[in-house]
Design a protein around this motif. Sequence first.
Motif, PDB file in Angstrom:
ATOM      1  N   LEU A 133       0.847  27.756   0.689  1.00 37.23           N
ATOM      2  CA  LEU A 133       1.514  28.613  -0.266  1.00 37.23           C
ATOM      3  C   LEU A 133       0.450  29.360  -1.058  1.00 37.23           C
ATOM      4  O   LEU A 133      -0.433  28.754  -1.653  1.00 37.23           O
ATOM      5  CB  LEU A 133       2.374  27.757  -1.199  1.00 37.23           C
ATOM      6  N   LYS A 168      -4.599  23.027   1.009  1.00 34.80           N
ATOM      7  CA  LYS A 168      -3.309  23.350   1.601  1.00 34.80           C
ATOM      8  C   LYS A 168      -2.245  22.617   0.825  1.00 34.80           C
ATOM      9  O   LYS A 168      -2.450  21.504   0.377  1.00 34.80           O
ATOM     10  CB  LYS A 168      -3.248  22.828   3.033  1.00 34.80           C
ATOM     11  N   PHE A 169      -1.151  23.255   0.721  1.00 35.06           N
ATOM     12  CA  PHE A 169      -0.036  22.561   0.085  1.00 35.06           C
ATOM     13  C   PHE A 169       1.221  22.868   0.846  1.00 35.06           C
ATOM     14  O   PHE A 169       1.555  24.021   1.108  1.00 35.06           O
ATOM     15  CB  PHE A 169       0.106  23.004  -1.364  1.00 35.06           C
ATOM     16  N   GLU A 170       1.890  21.832   1.235  1.00 37.88           N
ATOM     17  CA  GLU A 170       3.150  22.028   1.937  1.00 37.88           C
ATOM     18  C   GLU A 170       4.237  21.317   1.171  1.00 37.88           C
ATOM     19  O   GLU A 170       4.119  20.149   0.844  1.00 37.88           O
ATOM     20  CB  GLU A 170       3.052  21.454   3.344  1.00 37.88           C
ATOM     21  N   PHE A 171       5.244  22.056   0.867  1.00 40.18           N
ATOM     22  CA  PHE A 171       6.364  21.495   0.136  1.00 40.18           C
ATOM     23  C   PHE A 171       7.476  21.300   1.148  1.00 40.18           C
ATOM     24  O   PHE A 171       8.087  22.243   1.612  1.00 40.18           O
ATOM     25  CB  PHE A 171       6.777  22.490  -0.946  1.00 40.18           C
ATOM     26  N   PHE A 172       7.707  20.053   1.511  1.00 41.36           N
ATOM     27  CA  PHE A 172       8.705  19.805   2.544  1.00 41.36           C
ATOM     28  C   PHE A 172      10.074  20.229   2.059  1.00 41.36           C
ATOM     29  O   PHE A 172      10.446  19.950   0.936  1.00 41.36           O
ATOM     30  CB  PHE A 172       8.757  18.322   2.893  1.00 41.36           C
TER      31      PHE A 172
END
Lengths: 723, 121
Positions: free
Chosen positions: A196, A265-269
């Motif tokens: 993001l 990195k950032f992943e928001f499930f």
Amino acid sequence: MEDPMAAIRETFFQECEEQLAELETGLIAMENGTAEAETVNAVFRAVHSMKGGAGIFALDSLVRFAHVFETALDKVRSGTLAASPAVLGVFLRAADVLADLVHAARENTSVDESRTAVMVAEFDQINNAGEAPALAMAAAAALAATGGLFAPELEDEAAPAWEISFAPQPELYAKANETAIILRELRRLGPIDVRLDTSRLPELSELDPEGAYLTWHIRLSSDCDEAAIRHVFEFVEDDCVLQITPPEPKGFVPGTVITGDNGFKFEFFPPPEAEEEEPVMEAPAPPAPVARGVQAQVIPPKNPAVEVMAAKAEAAAAVSATIRVDLDRVDRMIDLVGELVINEAMLSQRVLEAGIARASGVAMALEELEHLTREIQDSVMEIRAQPVRSVFQRMPRLVREVAAQTGKQVRLVTEGEGTEVDKTVIERIADPLTHMIRNAIDHGLESTERRLEAGKPAEGTVKLIALHRSGRIVLEVSDDGGGINRVRVRQKAIENGVVGPDAQLSDDEIDNLIFLPGFSTAAKVSDISGRGVGMDVVRQSVAALGGRISISSRPGLGSTFTLSLPLTLAVLDGMVVSARGHTLIIPLSAIVETLKPRAQDVFPLDREINLLALRGGYVPMVDVAASLGYSEQFIEPEQSVALLVEGEGGVRAVLLVDAIHGQRQVVIKSLEANYRAVPGIAAATVMGDGRVALILDVDAVVRHARSDAGSRTPEPLALTDAN
Amino acid sequence: MSTTVLTVDDSRAMRDMLRHSLAAAGFRVIQAEDGLHGLEMLEAETPDVIVTDINMPRMDGFGFIEAVRRDDTRKALPVLVLTTEVDVDKKNRARAAGATGWIVKPFDPVKLIEAIRRVSA
């Protein structure tokens, strides 16, 4: 103030040393075939953890090398790579390189890149034995191109990766589109990796709530075609900026992989599609195959560079890590230090006797020696010290169980888990604490209905606190229940004949009655705290540790049990007294106060027993010398010094001795171990003049005195008012 | 009341780093050294967000997240995974276990804080 980052960096390097040691030990065990199932995991974790920490400090070469290493270890762990002698040889050499990288990073120097390059090449050989040679080549190419650097993410990419950049416009949100749903749709095509980009996000004050500031960079691993991807964005394509970049041809361009600043990195499930089924705890992964039965392996020659060895030795010396030591060795050391303390005291006394001036060089050097000896003693005691955490950690589970059994809602709050205390003390406080907590929930807290009636929250709170106070450890167990029911306690005590029917008892004394044997006010016998066994048992075990327990209670607000214990069992704070020429030690923890009895306060019961009137009550007096058989003659109370002591269960007596010589810390020597158990004597110690002094067993003496006195008194003695 | 963050990581350096940066951002930080320890902390504390590592002794991050989710009262508790793992399978496993988000180390404190704020809002 010290730079916190520097401190964290130092911690990281210390941890690295521990992990390098663990790594080497583990690898050698694997090589010798003595590894356990957990060894492979521990070895993997060691490298993984170093990689993670190195990332914080942007130690890139360390991160990259650790990553290659970790990848190979992960294969061994998952069973896709056999831990053959050759593989383990590579691992051991890699461990050396890793150690050098760590040391270089610590000293801000660098390691010859050809060494890491050679090692990485070896890893490629074993990593890709039989599988994906193209990727191996690619990795090697990457290495060559980036000068010994390795991009961490290469190996995890199997399917071609599409790069999608997706920046919604405000209109997209206005149409109630959900980016999460779009990402979820995208995920149906294959695994996605989402980053993001929030760089366009303004300060809160300037943020338009209906604005659109976010951009998603999506890496989709899929064999699908572009149309399939466009289909996902079908409804929003006009309301966003969409860029779709087809996968790189296989064999990728080296050195382009680390995405984002700092690799972040950032992943928001997205939320789960439907109510997911109760997750099932996975069985532990089967242990990776370990090269068992490979005996007498010659450890492959390590990198021969002499300076490497020297650097290693140096680094090893610099490690301030933890070591495991046999407890016997520590105890032996404590014993020896005890001897040293005694010896030093003897020497001081001799010097004093020899008439050497206090200001002389000898006396001053001696004083220095005394300080050093004390310091050594304290340091050695610290070795045995451990945080109470290990005991505290058992309590949440206990609370859950008791709460379930009693149907009460309980919240446990703990504080001071890091408080340190001697190992033996820790081992022995677990049971009393367990008892106290059970008691607090079962008897202390009211039922949920009662609490609600009383206007309290339904959930009761039990607090467990540990802290250091004046050289002792204090443990507090408190509840926010109804407090001690004094009317019932008093009534019960009278019924049981513990106190006389017309005894005048203070609130405090009533509360403390619950420590007496056979005492329980629980209306019904519960299987949690039982009946009658409980607080007296707690009191006894606490007393056995040289501790005291007390309670303070406020009706309607709850009770607090305070337990105070010595920090160690090897040293005791004692009062040095003499009785008919014999030197005795009375534990300071048992002494309430010292008195000088007046003739008019002494009431003889018979020739042997005197009672001392003390603030409205009577306490039996014990002639210590007579009770230990030193003398047939009884001391005149007015000629003696009296010590009011409190034994188990709060029973009190006055001990009569000839004189008090002061307080002293003494090293406890077991009498049982060196001689035999003697009634009335708890242990022995060696005094400064080399003579043995006995440590009085106050409980035994008090018990004895009271049973004597009790058998001659028509009715039970009221407790004395100590206030 | 400040937001309480429970961090679960077996590395001292990482714990120190997390404590340092999260405390500076005004969060109340409580820390555990592995999954089991994390569960024990949850007995005594009710954090607003959990940030957990994956590779840890005794109980790893997957087991920890699963255990957290087994408790009905913690179904909605945000759990962020902070790891060096880049493996898609592992990421999917964490998600299946019930993780709310996935953050790849080396972490950028500013962005981590932002992520925590977002999920705890």
